[in-house]
Scaffold this active site. Sequence first.
Site: not given
Length: 869
Positions: A389-390, A392-396, A757, A800
């Site tokens: 994911g992008p 800063g989305v909380g993966k870590t 797309s 999107k």
Amino acid sequence: MASNSGIRIPSRLPLLLTHEGVLLPGSTMRISVDTARNMQLVKSRLLKGTSLKSTIIGVIPNTRDPEHEAEDLPTLHSIGVAGLAVQVVGSNWPKPHYTLLITGLCRLRVTQLLKERPFPVAEVEQLDKLEQYTSADADAAAADAASADSADTAGELGELSQRFYQTAVQLVGMLDMSVPVVAKLRRLLDSLPRETLPDVITAMIRTSNQEKLQVLDAVGLEERFRRTLPLLTRQIEGLKLLQKTRKPRPDDDKRVLAVRRGGVFPGRQFSLEDEGEEEGGDDTAVLERKVRLANMPEPALRVCLKELKRLKKMPQSMPEFALTRNYLELMVELPWSKSTTDCLDIRAARVLLDSDHYAMEKLKRRVLEYLAVRQLKRALKGPILCFVGPPGVGKTSVGRSIARTLGREFHRIALGGVCDQSDIRGHRRTYVGSMPGRIINGLKTVGVNNPVFLLDEVDKLGKSLQGDPAAALLEVLDPEQNHSFTDHYLNVAFDLSQVLFIATANTTATIPPALLDRMEVLQVPGYTQEEKVEIAHRHLIPQQLEQHGLTPQQLQIPQHTTQDIISRYTREAGVRSLERKIGAVCRAVAVKVAEGHKVCKPESPPPERAPSAGEAGERVGRGEESLDGSTELALPPEMPIVIDRHALRDILGLPLFEMEVSERLTLPGVAIGLAWTPLGGEIMFVEASRMEGEGQLTLTGQLGDVMKESAQLAISWLRSNAKKYQLTNPGGGADPLEGTDIHLHFPAGAVTKDGPSAGVTMVTCLASLFSGRLVRSDVAMTGEITLRGLVLPVGGIKDKVLAAHRAGLKRVVLPKRNEKDLEEIPAHVRAELDFVTASSLDQVLNAAFDGGFPAVSPAIGQPQVTSKL
Ligand code: ADP
């Protein structure tokens, strides 16, 4: 026991007073000389004298610290040893001193002190018999001893000396005969007169100075044997104990013999020492103990012991000594069998994940499933989770929570930019500066063998001549192989099967396929504006307040301010910038609070803002003018500083982003597309213009091949359907391209773009250009096109749509076959958008233009609107 036979020592001897160490007859000792009297003795007697006699001196032990010797001579120990100075070495550093090598000859008693200055000289009485040590005489001495033995056989002395001899033989028998010194000692035991044995052996075994002094004082032979026998037995017991603890290495316990000093008498130049008496040896012994306690598997232990053996033989000054030591120290530190106990409780895990993270339901559900399966199966073999994911989305942060729920240690390994496989697998020890790879280093850091390892940014692994790090990672991640992961530096296998690996990436596109194959990809999409507001208020603001030493009583950020920060100061899918901006606000407020909370209180609320009930009248930084103005008041300290739009402008500056959508769609030939980037979804304006020319198409904006082909497709389709849609060239001709050049541009020209797309957007944009009609300013679209005008599905729908929602658009045109993806979109976002699902370009154009796009065929009706889902 006075002796009348053998060599006689001079009856007057200069005395060397020592305060450390006790010289015994038959042993050699190094004595450091730095006191005035002793220095004088060395200078005028040893260095000047030329006869053998002049090298014999009396050594008096245990004198009180001669440093503090005043004018008067301290009380002397009455018994000393006549010593032969074998070597004198002088040095001026750090202060002038001599080092003497002295061999003890026989005991003496000081009968009368003749003079004290410049060094003491005394009348002495020789107490021991002194044999001449030549090989011819050795036999005579032995015979002499034998006759003495026979004379005393009946007596206690004979028995004692026999016992002593046997014990000494036993001691030597415990040592390694292959060491030449030991073999020599064994031979000496038989050739030396028995009465010299107590002195010789006492000097060799481990004894304290006090014990040595007692042996020295034992002038009577019988007493001497009695005193030394227990010391000898003690040494034997010690050796036995040592042997027991070192069972696995039988040759090791033989190493307790070390050559220490040389001497004049052959056979009197050894010293028995336990390993570790010397400093370097001590270290090695400690290391060896650690190696044995490290609880490592058999092969690793074997390698370590081998290295230890090498280490012992190496001089410390050798560079390899340090290398080997470092290696062994790492081996000892590694958590071979140290692990934490998992404390997994799914219910608690759910609570923890929920309390740590807002939203991201799908991810949390999958993580719980994963943990539940682990709890039931009690095994780790399973897919490696990869959060994609992008930023800063909380993966870590989810990875960290997983470690917390399991009660495991957490370690993050950043892989971004790693392009050398030794980064993962370590360097071979043959290289200078070699070191272990990040995996082994990580294990050393956490100190347990079952941590959670977060492999951050696996999509940013590089490749270089130094090998492919992805290939090395494969071995780490593969549950079939990783129980015997071999780091090049360690060169022994380490079991990684207990480590829980989690990977993160921004996109799967650049993850090497073989690696991707080992992982289960979990998409972590960006957040909606509302989710961000919630995250900010539940997590980010409290965290930042704490980090800046502030309390909610000092700073309040209302919801609409957070919304402002999100929409006007950040443009991102995650919340990292948002977190930074909140941090900036906190810093600014921290200054105010530290300065004494001098804030202004306007008399009336600003006209452009309707304050909410809770915040009326409380604000900070109403612009420079109000801060400097006369209305400035000092609020009571307990009054919170509330951040409003003006304060925000003061702190963060002018807004970075403004809503620009409607402004840009004021001309024909502009349409809004939706793009997916690793950083989340984005809206994209596609612009077209035409000019006189020869039908050429120019494309700008760093487009990839796929996009260029899409542009060709769009033009071809429009040309082939020009009649149907009443598209003309500027002159009104039927072919829109006749006498015309077309330029199609995708802004943000610095960013490379590719993918199919944008097909529908190009068609819409060109249709607008050729027809001269404006595209609706609140429509965004995405979809791949075919030559026959069909709309094919594309990826990244959620991101999107969220981007379109962020930009304030109202209608989103999607491929029909992407309808199922709409379920992932939060309900409130769906409620605010019209979704048009199209399977053909006619439907797209109809949705994009107000009042539909002229369609000749009556068969094609209005687009199917599935809005307000
Ligand atoms: P990533 O690894 O995806 O780049 P991080 O895990 O470093 O992102 O997250 C950045 C910050 O955002 C962290 O402080 C994290 O706590 C916070 N954060 C992100 N998503 C959430 C969420 N859903 N709930 C609470 N905090 C979040």
